[in-house]
Enzyme design. Sequence first.
Site, mmCIF file in Angstrom:
data_model
loop_
_atom_site.group_PDB
_atom_site.id
_atom_site.type_symbol
_atom_site.label_atom_id
_atom_site.label_comp_id
_atom_site.label_asym_id
_atom_site.label_seq_id
_atom_site.Cartn_x
_atom_site.Cartn_y
_atom_site.Cartn_z
ATOM 1 C CG ASP A 400 -1.806 -1.240 1.385
ATOM 2 O OD1 ASP A 400 -2.212 -1.661 0.230
ATOM 3 O OD2 ASP A 400 -2.383 -1.418 2.391
HETATM 4 P P1 NAP Z 1 0.717 -3.972 3.159
HETATM 5 O O1 NAP Z 1 0.289 -3.004 2.143
HETATM 6 O O2 NAP Z 1 -0.001 -4.660 4.158
HETATM 7 O O3 NAP Z 1 1.324 -5.221 2.280
HETATM 8 C C1 NAP Z 1 2.162 -5.756 2.662
HETATM 9 C C2 NAP Z 1 2.858 -6.972 1.696
HETATM 10 O O4 NAP Z 1 3.634 -7.995 2.194
HETATM 11 C C3 NAP Z 1 1.385 -8.018 1.324
HETATM 12 O O5 NAP Z 1 1.007 -7.346 -0.087
HETATM 13 C C4 NAP Z 1 2.157 -9.454 1.013
HETATM 14 O O6 NAP Z 1 2.075 -10.017 -0.208
HETATM 15 C C5 NAP Z 1 3.437 -8.938 1.466
HETATM 16 N N1 NAP Z 1 3.972 -10.323 2.290
HETATM 17 C C6 NAP Z 1 3.474 -10.863 3.487
HETATM 18 N N2 NAP Z 1 4.243 -11.681 3.893
HETATM 19 C C7 NAP Z 1 5.212 -11.861 3.096
HETATM 20 C C8 NAP Z 1 6.430 -12.721 3.238
HETATM 21 N N3 NAP Z 1 6.643 -13.680 3.993
HETATM 22 N N4 NAP Z 1 7.369 -12.170 2.109
HETATM 23 C C9 NAP Z 1 7.294 -11.271 1.149
HETATM 24 N N5 NAP Z 1 6.144 -10.718 1.237
HETATM 25 C C10 NAP Z 1 5.287 -10.767 2.017
HETATM 26 O O7 NAP Z 1 2.075 -3.425 3.929
HETATM 27 P P2 NAP Z 1 3.008 -1.795 3.803
HETATM 28 O O8 NAP Z 1 3.162 -1.547 2.467
HETATM 29 O O9 NAP Z 1 4.054 -1.768 4.724
HETATM 30 O O10 NAP Z 1 1.647 -0.978 4.249
HETATM 31 C C11 NAP Z 1 0.966 -0.976 5.541
HETATM 32 C C12 NAP Z 1 -0.441 -0.988 5.637
HETATM 33 O O11 NAP Z 1 -0.884 -1.276 6.906
HETATM 34 C C13 NAP Z 1 -0.895 0.301 5.147
HETATM 35 O O12 NAP Z 1 -2.279 0.169 4.516
HETATM 36 C C14 NAP Z 1 -1.193 1.084 6.690
HETATM 37 O O13 NAP Z 1 -2.026 2.132 6.484
HETATM 38 C C15 NAP Z 1 -1.705 -0.048 7.270
HETATM 39 N N6 NAP Z 1 -1.428 0.026 8.702
HETATM 40 C C16 NAP Z 1 -0.431 0.511 9.206
HETATM 41 C C17 NAP Z 1 -0.182 0.783 10.759
HETATM 42 C C18 NAP Z 1 1.211 1.436 11.225
HETATM 43 O O14 NAP Z 1 0.964 2.032 12.339
HETATM 44 N N7 NAP Z 1 2.142 0.984 10.563
HETATM 45 C C19 NAP Z 1 -1.199 0.478 11.704
HETATM 46 C C20 NAP Z 1 -2.443 0.035 11.046
HETATM 47 C C21 NAP Z 1 -2.549 -0.233 9.714
HETATM 48 P P3 NAP Z 1 1.985 -11.338 -0.400
HETATM 49 O O15 NAP Z 1 0.858 -11.985 0.449
HETATM 50 O O16 NAP Z 1 1.736 -11.516 -1.879
HETATM 51 O O17 NAP Z 1 3.224 -12.024 -0.019
#
Ligand code: NAP
Length: 473
Positions: A400
Site C-alpha cells: 500500500d
Molecule cells: P501492506 O500494504 O499490508 O502489504 C504487505 C505485503 O507484504 C503484502 O501485499 C504481502 O503480499 C507481502 N508479504 C506478506 N508476507 C510476506 C513474506 N513472508 N514475504 C514477502 N512478502 C510478504 O504493507 P505496507 O506496504 O507496509 O503498508 C502498511 C499498511 O498497513 C498500510 O495500508 C497502513 O495504512 C496499514 N496500517 C499501518 C499501521 C502502522 O502503524 N504502521 C497501523 C495500522 C494499519 P503477499 O501476500 O503476496 O506476499
Amino acid sequence: MTVVATSFLQDRNFIDVCYIVAFSLFIYGLIQLRGPRTAVRGNAIAAVGMAIAVAATLLTPGMGNWGLIILGVVIGTAVGIPAALRVKMTAMPQMVALFNGVGGGAVALIAWVEFRNTGGYSTEPLYVAVASLFGAIIGSISFWGSNIAFGKLQELIPGRPITLGRAQQFVNLALAVLAIGLAVAIAAGSTDEVLIIGVLLAAALLGNFVVLPIGGADMPVVISLLNAFTGLSAAATGIALNNTALIVAGMLVGASGSILTRLMAEAMNRSIPNIVAGGFGGGGAVAGAVGAGEHEGTVRSTSAADAAIQLSYARQVVIVPGYGMAVAQAQHAVRELAKELEQRGIEVKYAIHPVAGRMPGHMNVLLAEANVPYDQLKEMDDINPEFPRTDVSLVIGANDVTNPAANTNPDSPIYGMPILDVNESASVIVIKRSMNPGFAGIENELYYDPKTQMLFGDAKSAVGEITEEVKAL
Ligand code: NAP
C-alpha cells in the site's frame, strides 16, 4: 536524628520537589523519544522519573497498607520484567495494549475505592467526585477496550469486525447514556454503591462494544487512541487525589497519544471516526476496491540472478521495506544484501513510510535490530525527491505504501494517502509472494508499470538468494 530525617523526607515541599524533578524527567525523556538514536536513553530517563514519582508518593504521610503495596510491587515486577524482556518486536502492539489497559483498570478501581472511602464522595468537594467519575468511565472503557485489542492482535479472538449489526450504534449510545446518567446521580449526592458498580459495568460493556467491531489490522491506531484515554483518566485521578505528578504524567500520555493517533490516521488517509466506525482492515477486501487479478495489465517477473545484476550495476539503490519484511523477519538478510552492495561502491538508502508495517516505527525497530546505520533510514519527505535519481528501488514486502493510486485514482480508498514515489525511479524490483493485496485490500498499479519486475517469494529467502547471486558476480 532518624525522626528529623523522616520528617524531612515526608515534608510536603520535599515531596513536591520530587514530583517536579519526576515530571521534568518525563518531559525530557519524551523529547528524546523523537529520534531512534536517543530513544533508548529517553525511555530510561522517563523510567527514572517514574521511580522518583513512585518513591515520593510512598513517602506521603498517612500512607499505609505496606503489606499490600509490597505485594503489588512484587507481582508487578515478577510479571512485567520477564514479559518485557521476552516479547518479540512484532508482538509489541499487543504488549502496549495490555500495559495500557492495566493503567486504565487501575484508574477505574481507584475511583471505586475512593467512592467507598469517602461515603460516595460525600465528604469531598464536587470537583473530586466529577474527576473520579470521569476516571471511572474512561478508565473502564480503556481497560476493556485494550483487552479486546490485545485479544485480536494475539489472535485469541477473531480479528474480523464483530458487530451487533444495525443495533450497534444504538446499544453503544444507550450504554454511554447509562454510564453518564449513573455518574450524574452520584455527583448529585446518591451514595448507593450499586450506582458506581453500574457506572463501571456500563463503561466496561461500552469498551468491549466499541472495539469489537474494529478490524484487527486497525488495532495499532485503536491502542494509541485508548492510550490517550488512559492518560486523560489518570490525569483526572491526579486531580481527585491531589497528586501533581499523576496529573502531569496523565496529560503527557493523553497529549502524546492523541498526537500519535492523529499522525497515524493522517498517514493512512483515514479519519479517526472512520477507524472507530470499524469494518476496515479486518482482512477482507474493502468495498469498491479492486480484487487481485482484476487488473488488465502485464506483470513482468524476474529471477534472483537478474535482480542481482541490476542491483550490482546501480549507483543508488533505495530499499523500501514493508509489512512483508516484518512477517518474513528478513531484516538481517536485507542488511547483508545492503553491505554486499555497499562494498561494490553502491549507495544504499532505506525509505521509511510512517505507516509501513503494522505499528508506528515498525520498520525503524526491525532495521535497528539488524544494525542498519540510522543515517541510512530516510523519512518519506526526505527520500521522495531522491527517487527520480535512483537506479533501482527494491520493494521488500511493502504494498500500500507504494501504490501510485493514492496519487492518481480519486476512487481508490487510499486516494490522498502520502506514498513513497518508487515509480519515479529508473526501475523497480518488488519482492512478495503473490499478487495478493496488502492491508487496504486493493490492487497495486505499480506491479503493472513497465519499469517494475516482480520477484515472487518469501522476502527472507528471496533477499538471501539475491545476496548469494551478487557475491557470485
Ligand atoms: P501492506 O500494504 O499490508 O502489504 C504487505 C505485503 O507484504 C503484502 O501485499 C504481502 O503480499 C507481502 N508479504 C506478506 N508476507 C510476506 C513474506 N513472508 N514475504 C514477502 N512478502 C510478504 O504493507 P505496507 O506496504 O507496509 O503498508 C502498511 C499498511 O498497513 C498500510 O495500508 C497502513 O495504512 C496499514 N496500517 C499501518 C499501521 C502502522 O502503524 N504502521 C497501523 C495500522 C494499519 P503477499 O501476500 O503476496 O506476499
